[in-house]
Motif scaffolding. Sequence first.
Motif, mmCIF file in Angstrom:
data_model
loop_
_atom_site.group_PDB
_atom_site.id
_atom_site.type_symbol
_atom_site.label_atom_id
_atom_site.label_comp_id
_atom_site.label_asym_id
_atom_site.label_seq_id
_atom_site.Cartn_x
_atom_site.Cartn_y
_atom_site.Cartn_z
ATOM 1 N N PHE A 172 14.903 -43.328 25.978
ATOM 2 C CA PHE A 172 16.130 -44.033 26.344
ATOM 3 C C PHE A 172 16.504 -43.642 27.775
ATOM 4 N N LEU A 173 16.696 -44.647 28.608
ATOM 5 C CA LEU A 173 17.169 -44.419 29.971
ATOM 6 C C LEU A 173 18.665 -44.691 29.987
ATOM 7 N N LEU A 174 19.437 -43.639 30.197
ATOM 8 C CA LEU A 174 20.899 -43.726 30.134
ATOM 9 C C LEU A 174 21.472 -43.423 31.508
ATOM 10 N N THR A 175 21.969 -44.450 32.170
ATOM 11 C CA THR A 175 22.400 -44.316 33.556
ATOM 12 C C THR A 175 23.848 -44.753 33.750
ATOM 13 N N GLY A 176 24.446 -44.235 34.792
ATOM 14 C CA GLY A 176 25.786 -44.652 35.165
ATOM 15 C C GLY A 176 25.796 -45.895 36.032
ATOM 16 N N ARG A 177 24.617 -46.439 36.320
ATOM 17 C CA ARG A 177 24.553 -47.662 37.123
ATOM 18 C C ARG A 177 25.230 -48.824 36.389
ATOM 19 N N LYS A 178 25.655 -49.813 37.176
ATOM 20 C CA LYS A 178 26.336 -50.981 36.610
ATOM 21 C C LYS A 178 25.351 -51.919 35.906
ATOM 22 N N GLU A 179 25.852 -52.606 34.901
ATOM 23 C CA GLU A 179 25.043 -53.600 34.205
ATOM 24 C C GLU A 179 24.532 -54.665 35.170
ATOM 25 N N SER A 180 25.307 -54.959 36.188
ATOM 26 C CA SER A 180 24.901 -55.969 37.172
ATOM 27 C C SER A 180 23.678 -55.540 37.981
ATOM 28 N N HIS A 181 23.327 -54.274 37.891
ATOM 29 C CA HIS A 181 22.154 -53.769 38.604
ATOM 30 C C HIS A 181 20.929 -53.649 37.694
ATOM 31 N N ARG A 182 20.963 -54.289 36.552
ATOM 32 C CA ARG A 182 19.857 -54.153 35.599
ATOM 33 C C ARG A 182 18.524 -54.625 36.193
#
Length: 261
Positions: A172-182
């Motif tokens: 699982f890759l769990l990041t604080g990046r925004k969903e818009s940056h998927r």
Amino acid sequence: MMIYYVIFLVVSLFASAFSDELSHPSTILKYPSEEPKRVDGDEVNLHCTSWRFAAETNNLAPWSTIPAECADYVKDYVLGKGYVADLERVSEEASVFASTVDFSAGDGKDAWVFDIDETLLSNLPYYIDHGFGLEVFDHSEFDKWVERGVAPAIAPSLKLYQRVIDLGYRVFLLTGRKESHRLVTVENLINAGFQNWDKLILRSPDEQHKMATLYKSEKRDEMVKEGYRIRGNSGDQWSDLLGSSMSQRSFKLANPMYYIP
């Protein structure tokens, strides 16, 4: 009469000894001067090493920038052999642990969680242009960097990632990046050599203002509710590792450049 002579002799001996002490000042206990001293290179290095240790061990109060006097120290560290050696050590220790986990359940529920930024992908090119943590972290500027999709892989982490995949973990890759940056994140990861993860989790719009520890804890809670056993967790921030549903073993990668509460 004799007793007066003895008293006189003793007093004379004390007076002589005291006089000798004053005539030889090197034998007198001296206290450090209270006047400020100029801080030389060795003292700066010692101070900044101590600061970095406190930051990495989560002993500092929340901070927004590195100390100004440590700018060159942090630059030399992250561009030198020390940073690489620290990353390699974490990867090696995590790999050893990953190899010891018992998969006898055979249900495919043994999981490993990875953060992305400064864990799988390096943003060092961004920090080279932004003072190596001397500038206050600017989310808008960092988003522009993310959108370029050119962050290189952290080589020891790529090696660990591949080892974890080969061992049969669910990743699982769990990041604080925004969903818009998927999309740009997926492309960046694949181009850097990361493939075959099971799930990529990014922040939805309504999660943007959550503290990182809470956000990541909630996502791990969901994994546990789905029956996953979180065996390992790799991240460069303590907010990646602490909170609820913590992993069996957590692995903190070195990062003295910025702090996320």
